[in-house]
Design a protein around this motif. Sequence first.
Motif, PDB file in Angstrom:
ATOM      1  N   ASP A   1     -67.880 -17.058   8.999  1.00 28.63           N
ATOM      2  CA  ASP A   1     -67.849 -15.601   9.148  1.00 28.63           C
ATOM      3  C   ASP A   1     -68.883 -15.134  10.169  1.00 28.63           C
ATOM      4  O   ASP A   1     -68.592 -14.304  11.037  1.00 28.63           O
ATOM      5  CB  ASP A   1     -68.114 -14.951   7.785  1.00 28.63           C
ATOM      6  CG  ASP A   1     -68.076 -13.444   7.844  1.00 28.63           C
ATOM      7  OD1 ASP A   1     -66.983 -12.880   8.007  1.00 28.63           O
ATOM      8  OD2 ASP A   1     -69.147 -12.813   7.723  1.00 28.63           O
ATOM      9  N   ILE A   2     -70.089 -15.670  10.093  1.00 27.23           N
ATOM     10  CA  ILE A   2     -71.137 -15.294  11.045  1.00 27.23           C
ATOM     11  C   ILE A   2     -70.725 -15.695  12.460  1.00 27.23           C
ATOM     12  O   ILE A   2     -70.858 -14.915  13.412  1.00 27.23           O
ATOM     13  CB  ILE A   2     -72.481 -15.950  10.671  1.00 27.23           C
ATOM     14  CG1 ILE A   2     -73.000 -15.389   9.347  1.00 27.23           C
ATOM     15  CG2 ILE A   2     -73.521 -15.737  11.781  1.00 27.23           C
ATOM     16  CD1 ILE A   2     -74.210 -16.122   8.805  1.00 27.23           C
ATOM     17  N   TRP A   3     -70.222 -16.912  12.588  1.00 24.28           N
ATOM     18  CA  TRP A   3     -69.805 -17.412  13.903  1.00 24.28           C
ATOM     19  C   TRP A   3     -68.767 -16.484  14.534  1.00 24.28           C
ATOM     20  O   TRP A   3     -68.938 -16.017  15.658  1.00 24.28           O
ATOM     21  CB  TRP A   3     -69.240 -18.823  13.776  1.00 24.28           C
ATOM     22  CG  TRP A   3     -68.514 -19.296  15.013  1.00 24.28           C
ATOM     23  CD1 TRP A   3     -67.186 -19.159  15.297  1.00 24.28           C
ATOM     24  CD2 TRP A   3     -69.090 -19.949  16.159  1.00 24.28           C
ATOM     25  NE1 TRP A   3     -66.893 -19.694  16.523  1.00 24.28           N
ATOM     26  CE2 TRP A   3     -68.037 -20.181  17.076  1.00 24.28           C
ATOM     27  CE3 TRP A   3     -70.377 -20.367  16.473  1.00 24.28           C
ATOM     28  CZ2 TRP A   3     -68.246 -20.817  18.299  1.00 24.28           C
ATOM     29  CZ3 TRP A   3     -70.575 -21.004  17.697  1.00 24.28           C
ATOM     30  CH2 TRP A   3     -69.535 -21.219  18.589  1.00 24.28           C
ATOM     31  N   ASP A   4     -67.686 -16.225  13.809  1.00 20.96           N
ATOM     32  CA  ASP A   4     -66.593 -15.459  14.401  1.00 20.96           C
ATOM     33  C   ASP A   4     -66.986 -14.008  14.642  1.00 20.96           C
ATOM     34  O   ASP A   4     -66.584 -13.414  15.645  1.00 20.96           O
ATOM     35  CB  ASP A   4     -65.357 -15.524  13.507  1.00 20.96           C
ATOM     36  CG  ASP A   4     -64.119 -15.007  14.224  1.00 20.96           C
ATOM     37  OD1 ASP A   4     -63.634 -15.700  15.141  1.00 20.96           O
ATOM     38  OD2 ASP A   4     -63.659 -13.896  13.887  1.00 20.96           O
ATOM     39  N   ALA A   5     -67.772 -13.433  13.751  1.00 24.47           N
ATOM     40  CA  ALA A   5     -68.200 -12.041  13.930  1.00 24.47           C
ATOM     41  C   ALA A   5     -69.057 -11.883  15.183  1.00 24.47           C
ATOM     42  O   ALA A   5     -68.883 -10.926  15.949  1.00 24.47           O
ATOM     43  CB  ALA A   5     -68.966 -11.576  12.697  1.00 24.47           C
ATOM     44  N   LEU A   6     -69.972 -12.813  15.401  1.00 25.28           N
ATOM     45  CA  LEU A   6     -70.853 -12.699  16.562  1.00 25.28           C
ATOM     46  C   LEU A   6     -70.150 -13.059  17.868  1.00 25.28           C
ATOM     47  O   LEU A   6     -70.502 -12.539  18.928  1.00 25.28           O
ATOM     48  CB  LEU A   6     -72.086 -13.584  16.373  1.00 25.28           C
ATOM     49  CG  LEU A   6     -73.064 -13.125  15.291  1.00 25.28           C
ATOM     50  CD1 LEU A   6     -74.223 -14.101  15.166  1.00 25.28           C
ATOM     51  CD2 LEU A   6     -73.582 -11.719  15.575  1.00 25.28           C
TER      52      LEU A   6
ATOM     53  N   LYS B   1     -70.866  -6.489  22.594  1.00 20.90           N
ATOM     54  CA  LYS B   1     -70.099  -7.538  23.241  1.00 20.90           C
ATOM     55  C   LYS B   1     -70.270  -8.834  22.446  1.00 20.90           C
ATOM     56  O   LYS B   1     -71.309  -9.062  21.824  1.00 20.90           O
ATOM     57  CB  LYS B   1     -70.591  -7.763  24.674  1.00 20.90           C
ATOM     58  CG  LYS B   1     -70.289  -6.613  25.620  1.00 20.90           C
ATOM     59  CD  LYS B   1     -68.786  -6.502  25.877  1.00 20.90           C
ATOM     60  CE  LYS B   1     -68.481  -5.443  26.930  1.00 20.90           C
ATOM     61  NZ  LYS B   1     -67.010  -5.302  27.130  1.00 20.90           N
ATOM     62  N   GLY B   2     -69.261  -9.664  22.479  1.00 24.77           N
ATOM     63  CA  GLY B   2     -69.355 -10.942  21.807  1.00 24.77           C
ATOM     64  C   GLY B   2     -70.430 -11.823  22.428  1.00 24.77           C
ATOM     65  O   GLY B   2     -70.646 -11.800  23.638  1.00 24.77           O
ATOM     66  N   TRP B   3     -71.119 -12.578  21.601  1.00 24.76           N
ATOM     67  CA  TRP B   3     -72.180 -13.468  22.080  1.00 24.76           C
ATOM     68  C   TRP B   3     -71.584 -14.758  22.631  1.00 24.76           C
ATOM     69  O   TRP B   3     -70.548 -15.223  22.131  1.00 24.76           O
ATOM     70  CB  TRP B   3     -73.109 -13.835  20.933  1.00 24.76           C
ATOM     71  CG  TRP B   3     -73.973 -12.745  20.416  1.00 24.76           C
ATOM     72  CD1 TRP B   3     -73.822 -11.400  20.615  1.00 24.76           C
ATOM     73  CD2 TRP B   3     -75.124 -12.902  19.586  1.00 24.76           C
ATOM     74  NE1 TRP B   3     -74.804 -10.708  19.960  1.00 24.76           N
ATOM     75  CE2 TRP B   3     -75.621 -11.614  19.312  1.00 24.76           C
ATOM     76  CE3 TRP B   3     -75.777 -13.988  19.029  1.00 24.76           C
ATOM     77  CZ2 TRP B   3     -76.740 -11.397  18.516  1.00 24.76           C
ATOM     78  CZ3 TRP B   3     -76.888 -13.785  18.233  1.00 24.76           C
ATOM     79  CH2 TRP B   3     -77.370 -12.505  18.003  1.00 24.76           C
TER      80      TRP B   3
END
Length: 353
Positions: free
Chosen positions: A269-274, A282-284
Amino acid sequence: MRWCYILSDRGRCARSAGSTVEERGMRLVVLEKVVPGSILAMDIRLGPTTLLRKGYKLSDWEIRALGERGISALYIEDKLSEDCIPTETISERTRTLAVTTLEDAYRNFNALSKDRVRRVRHIAEVMVDEILERKDITVTIHDLRTYDDYTFRHSVNVTALSLTIGREIGLERSELQMLAMGGLFHDIGKMEISLDILNKKGPLDDEERKEVQNHPLRGFDLLSERTETEPLIWALARQHHESLDGSGYPDRRKAGDIHPWAKLITVADIWDALRSDRPYKKGWPADKVIELLKSLEMKGKLDRKTLRTFLSFVMPYPTGTEVLLSSGEKGLVLEQNREEPERPVVRIIETAT
């Protein structure tokens, strides 16, 4: 053209060789650098609707319209991207069907019938089958999504990533199917939150933040009020924002009180959200998200085994993205190096000035 390994986005070129590749692939180009006449290498979808198909030649107004939809980058097909083929955890066909099925279930959560749950369960089984069939999984593709379908595509992506972790740690098929259901329904509580809050461009005030942080509880309540889903699915919806040190929400549970599968969903969840573009950010880049995840694990917030498993198949420099070498040259990542993830094979696409 030359190929080379890089140590990082500022690493040195360590090896080069000639390329005789004929097959065309794709590269990820930020929207600001996409020019009229560029050819799409992937379909652009909004839920079940295909906005633009692979092979379509873009016009200036279409590029601007995609930006207004919240898309900040596109996969483009050109000579520079020959033989550059990003890999996916699940097929685009399955992803699209999953998003469509999940959108129907989420939007009709107050009438979450047995038939709708059955369709979601079928998608879970299809995703599990695809994950198990793949011999070697590396996450190298960046999912393109609009603001409108974020929650649904996010839930599908989180599920695919969680399943991959589950496969790698040895979960049985029946366990993976239950994990998939938990992943697909983990954010259903957001359907009771106003889009004005979820898509707010500025910072949330205290009341709005409290509203967002209540979505795990709302999801638990929505699911537990019905008999169509199992209690474990309710628990995963409730626990996916908990931290091992007790600093998470909504219940401030600590490590021993958090279900092991919720720890998998948390990392995904953290990966996809960021990694995702949102109206407020903006996406990281992948390497920056990996650094944060490692920092959270060091602080005792994430499960070490889960994160190490996750990082064994998530690459810091996704295939098809540009990297800058210490020489001043720009490279395009062509292949991954599982033994040394920070040294992928790249092709030089621009010499130093």
